[in-house]
Design a protein around this motif. Structure first.
Motif, PDB file in Angstrom:
ATOM      1  N   ARG A 119       0.819  -1.219   0.000  1.00  0.00           N
ATOM      2  CA  ARG A 119       0.000   0.000   0.000  1.00  0.00           C
ATOM      3  C   ARG A 119       0.849   1.264   0.000  1.00  0.00           C
ATOM      4  N   ARG A 120       2.067   1.160   0.494  1.00  0.00           N
ATOM      5  CA  ARG A 120       2.949   2.332   0.504  1.00  0.00           C
ATOM      6  C   ARG A 120       3.545   2.638  -0.868  1.00  0.00           C
ATOM      7  N   ASN A 121       3.386   1.735  -1.814  1.00  0.00           N
ATOM      8  CA  ASN A 121       3.902   1.923  -3.169  1.00  0.00           C
ATOM      9  C   ASN A 121       2.801   2.544  -4.031  1.00  0.00           C
ATOM     10  N   GLY A 122       2.958   3.831  -4.330  1.00  0.00           N
ATOM     11  CA  GLY A 122       1.917   4.544  -5.064  1.00  0.00           C
ATOM     12  C   GLY A 122       1.676   3.983  -6.453  1.00  0.00           C
ATOM     13  N   LEU A 123       2.747   3.674  -7.179  1.00  0.00           N
ATOM     14  CA  LEU A 123       2.586   3.141  -8.534  1.00  0.00           C
ATOM     15  C   LEU A 123       1.927   1.764  -8.513  1.00  0.00           C
ATOM     16  N   MET A 145      -0.197   0.684  -6.264  1.00  0.00           N
ATOM     17  CA  MET A 145      -1.609   0.897  -5.981  1.00  0.00           C
ATOM     18  C   MET A 145      -2.352   1.409  -7.220  1.00  0.00           C
ATOM     19  N   THR A 146      -1.658   2.210  -8.035  1.00  0.00           N
ATOM     20  CA  THR A 146      -2.262   2.663  -9.290  1.00  0.00           C
ATOM     21  C   THR A 146      -2.551   1.471 -10.201  1.00  0.00           C
ATOM     22  N   GLY A 165       4.963  -3.934  -8.064  1.00  0.00           N
ATOM     23  CA  GLY A 165       4.696  -3.761  -6.642  1.00  0.00           C
ATOM     24  C   GLY A 165       4.757  -5.064  -5.880  1.00  0.00           C
TER      25      GLY A 165
END
Length: 308
Positions: free
Chosen positions: A41-45, A47-48, A298
């Motif tokens: 969840r801390r990985n923005g890409l 999660m995208t 991710g």
């Protein structure tokens, strides 16, 4: 239930999942999954990519609710090659069919191909890679030489050859893609098995009289699956592009099925004047491929951090 009670319950479950001394195997497993989710969840890409994949699945499931099935195949020649409008959000194609509806229902075909290919390549890859790594010797040599033969050819070229030999159609396209996709999974399963073949828990299972098949299924397969799933997620984009390539060449889903690759092919003749006919399904292929790539990256990052 009040907000205070809800927050207290969530805090209790969070503390239970993050407990450093779990009281059961089930609690330990859930705790590992929850920590992996927190890292993911801390990985923005990532999660995208996860959001894109969820959106694609949602569109495929609820396609009849968000688009008109009849508009995806109904030919209205008086409305051919119309630009975007309130009636046709993405315009119409050369036969007057609504491109928005065709893209929406085309997501079902794409996910079907991806699911069927995944259901084939993972068991085949494990079925070849696990015995090769576990038994070694002649078994390893024979199975890996077969794998090398498939790896020697470019995937798309080999898929085209198989699809041309089998004939056009979704089923044959799935078989053709699966026949060219399984070798990396066999290599990965073999490598994972080799690293654990002499582990103490394997030797303990052998001393207890467990059969080779039982050891492979209960001890080694669960350890190989995370790596295989990550590899599969990263390969989704390649599977989608290969399926689109077969559809583009007329070897995949046949008309009037709204397959994205076939839609790009039908619009290439009017690309300069009516660009939306080929561009919209091409963007759907691009966005879906990027989404799966980001999701796979991710998952790989989370796996590497846990391994470290």
């Amino acid at each position: 239930m009040s907000d205070v009670t809800l927050r207290a319950d969530l805090g209790h479950w969070r503390g239970w999942l993050l407990d450093q001394a779990p009281g059961s195997r089930w609690q330990a497993r859930l705790g590992r999954w929850y920590r992996a989710w927190l890292g993911f969840r801390r990985n923005g890409l990532a999660m995208t990519g996860f959001g894109v994949v969820l959106l694609l699945v949602g569109i495929a499931i609820f396609a009849p609710l968000i688009a008109d099935r009849e508009a995806a195949t109904l030919q209205v020649l008086t409305q051919r090659l119309e630009p975007a409008s309130w009636q046709h959000w993405f315009g119409t194609d050369e036969l007057g069919r609504d491109i928005y509806a065709r893209v929406v229902f085309g997501s079902r075909i794409t996910l079907t191909i991806v699911a069927l290919v995944s259901a084939i390549v993972v068991p085949v890859g494990l079925g070849i890679g696990l015995p090769a790594g576990y038994f070694g010797g002649m078994v390893d040599a024979v199975l890996m030489r077969i794998t090398d033969i498939f790896l020697a050819f470019p995937r798309l070229v080999l898929a085209l050859a198989f699809a041309a030999a089998l004939g056009p159609g979704i089923e044959n396209a799935v078989i053709a893609i699966a026949l060219t996709t399984w070798p990396p999974y066999a290599r990965l399963a073999r490598a994972e098995t080799l690293t654990r073949r002499r582990a103490e828990f394997i030797e303990a299972a052998e001393l207890q009289g467990a059969s080779h098949l039982r050891i492979l299924l209960t001890q080694i397969v669960p350890l190989c699956l995370p790596s295989v799933i990550i590899r599969l997620t990263l390969d989704m984009a390649g599977i989608i592009l290969t399926a689109a390539g077969l559809g583009f060449l007329g070897l995949g889903a046949q008309p009037p099925a709204p397959e994205w690759g076939a839609m790009v092919s039908s619009g290439r003749q009017v690309l300069l004047d009516q660009w939306w006919v080929a561009t919209i399904p091409g963007m759907a292929i691009f966005i879906t491929s990027v989404g799966f790539n980001l999701l796979g990256d991710g998952l790989r990052d989370v796996s590497d951090s846990r391994a470290g």
